[in-house]
Design an enzyme around this catalytic site. Structure first.
Site, short mmCIF file in Angstrom:
data_model
loop_
_atom_site.label_atom_id
_atom_site.label_comp_id
_atom_site.label_asym_id
_atom_site.label_seq_id
_atom_site.Cartn_x
_atom_site.Cartn_y
_atom_site.Cartn_z
CB SER A 180 37.90 46.72 48.48
OG SER A 180 38.08 46.37 47.03
N1 SAH Z 1 42.44 47.06 44.79
C1 SAH Z 1 42.05 48.01 44.58
C2 SAH Z 1 41.20 47.93 44.02
C3 SAH Z 1 40.82 48.85 42.25
S1 SAH Z 1 39.29 47.68 42.00
C4 SAH Z 1 42.79 49.27 44.81
O1 SAH Z 1 42.93 49.35 45.97
O2 SAH Z 1 42.73 50.38 44.78
C5 SAH Z 1 40.04 46.71 40.99
C6 SAH Z 1 40.72 47.00 39.73
O3 SAH Z 1 40.72 45.77 39.02
C7 SAH Z 1 39.58 48.70 38.46
O4 SAH Z 1 40.79 49.00 38.77
C8 SAH Z 1 40.22 47.31 37.40
O5 SAH Z 1 40.66 48.20 36.47
C9 SAH Z 1 40.51 46.69 37.76
N2 SAH Z 1 41.36 45.48 36.80
C10 SAH Z 1 40.37 44.05 36.53
N3 SAH Z 1 40.32 43.81 35.38
C11 SAH Z 1 41.46 43.05 35.28
C12 SAH Z 1 42.87 42.95 34.41
N4 SAH Z 1 42.33 41.64 33.37
N5 SAH Z 1 43.61 43.18 35.19
C13 SAH Z 1 44.23 44.55 35.93
N6 SAH Z 1 43.18 44.87 36.51
C14 SAH Z 1 42.33 44.43 35.94
#
Ligand code: SAH
Length: 287
Positions: free
Chosen positions: A134
């Site tokens: 993000s």
């Molecule tokens: N906070 C992260 C943002 C990653 S984007 C950072 O700093 O990089 C969001 C993430 O949520 C993705 O990697 C995606 O695979 C994950 N995601 C989506 N649904 C999910 C679920 N049910 N459980 C765990 N992770 C999930």
């Protein structure tokens, strides 16, 4: 459609069936001045599609790598992060603890080398497997909401969507313990690698479906999600402590995604819908 598919389809001849029977050009081949420029029909794919063909960010990143930055402003320097923090403050982030934590974590260590020069710009960046890290501004906004009204450090925090691990690292400075779940094994492992350098003893990375939360660590003082679904999974509310707060993107009645804040109080649940956001989808199961 991903970038690779775009490239593959562009490499296809305009009329593949004509390529075989056509007369081959003699030598020297005269190149038209427009060679290599996408044809009007290709450009008419739409502005977004034509943007995909421009290798802009990569070009900028490579130029940046060729020209070393002046001393004191390299990515390892505190100066670049201080500048990012100043910008966040100007954009309205007021929580000093959040600003300090964002100033401490080296964001460039969480993205590909080719994108590292953009790590302190206010932009989301690809982290692989179709996911994104993000924007700093969104991370700061969510963390500020999570801490609102809480003077000191948060207790145990649950993060859904570890991604590259950046937000978990920032959270580690704001909470006593961070439990972070990721459903994609590739990213879970990438985050583990990225975080090794920081030696953050209070960050616990978990591989699994975050929609179920992580009951063993409950109750949580705060829960934060980096992926948005159609509703807030009931497990998150169950695992939130009374007096705790949850911040997550969620699809609203209009079909758009918005930031939602849920407070769990003695009297019950209070939900507040805030500004529109664009997060990757919350998916069930693991991969
Ligand atoms: N906070 C992260 C943002 C990653 S984007 C950072 O700093 O990089 C969001 C993430 O949520 C993705 O990697 C995606 O695979 C994950 N995601 C989506 N649904 C999910 C679920 N049910 N459980 C765990 N992770 C999930």
């Amino acid at each position: 459609m991903n970038l690779k598919e775009h490239r593959a389809s562009r490499a296809m001849p305009e009329r593949p069936e004509a390529a075989i029977g056509d007369k081959r050009p003699g030598f020297p081949v005269r190149l038209s001045p427009n060679a290599g420029v996408p044809s009007a029909s290709k450009r008419s794919l739409g502005s977004n599609a034509s943007d995909v063909f421009k290798p802009q960010p990569l070009k900028r990143a490579v130029q940046g790598l060729q020209k070393p930055l002046p001393a004191g402003v390299g990515l390892d320097s505190q100066t670049v992060r201080s500048r990012m923090v100043d910008k966040l403050a100007k954009q309205g982030v007021q929580d000093a603890a959040v600003l300090a934590a964002m100033g401490q974590v080296e964001r460039h260590r969480f993205v590909d080398t080719a994108l590292a020069n953009q790590a302190y710009e206010d932009t989301s960046l690809p982290i692989g497997l179709g996911q994104t890290i993000s924007k700093p501004n969104v991370v700061a906004r969510m963390l500020e909401l999570l801490r609102e009204g809480k003077g000191e450090k948060l207790g145990r925090v649950l993060e859904i969507g570890t991604g590259c691990g950046y937000q978990a690292a920032v959270l580690s400075h704001l909470a006593s313990e961070v439990y972070s779940i990721e459903r994609l094994r590739g990213l879970h492992e990438k985050a583990r690698e990225n975080l090794r350098h920081f030696r953050l003893a209070n960050v616990h990375l978990l591989f699994g479906d975050g929609m179920e939360g992580f009951a063993k660590g409950a109750p949580y003082a705060a829960i934060i999600a980096a992926a948005g679904g159609e509703a807030i999974p009931p497990a998150w509310i169950d695992q939130l402590a009374v007096g705790g707060r949850l911040v997550a993107p969620m699809q609203t009645a209009s079909g758009q995604q918005a930031l939602v804040v849920i407070d769990k109080t003695d009297e019950g649940i209070r939900q507040t819908v805030l500004e529109a956001v664009h997060f990757v989808p919350l998916k069930s199961g693991t991969n």
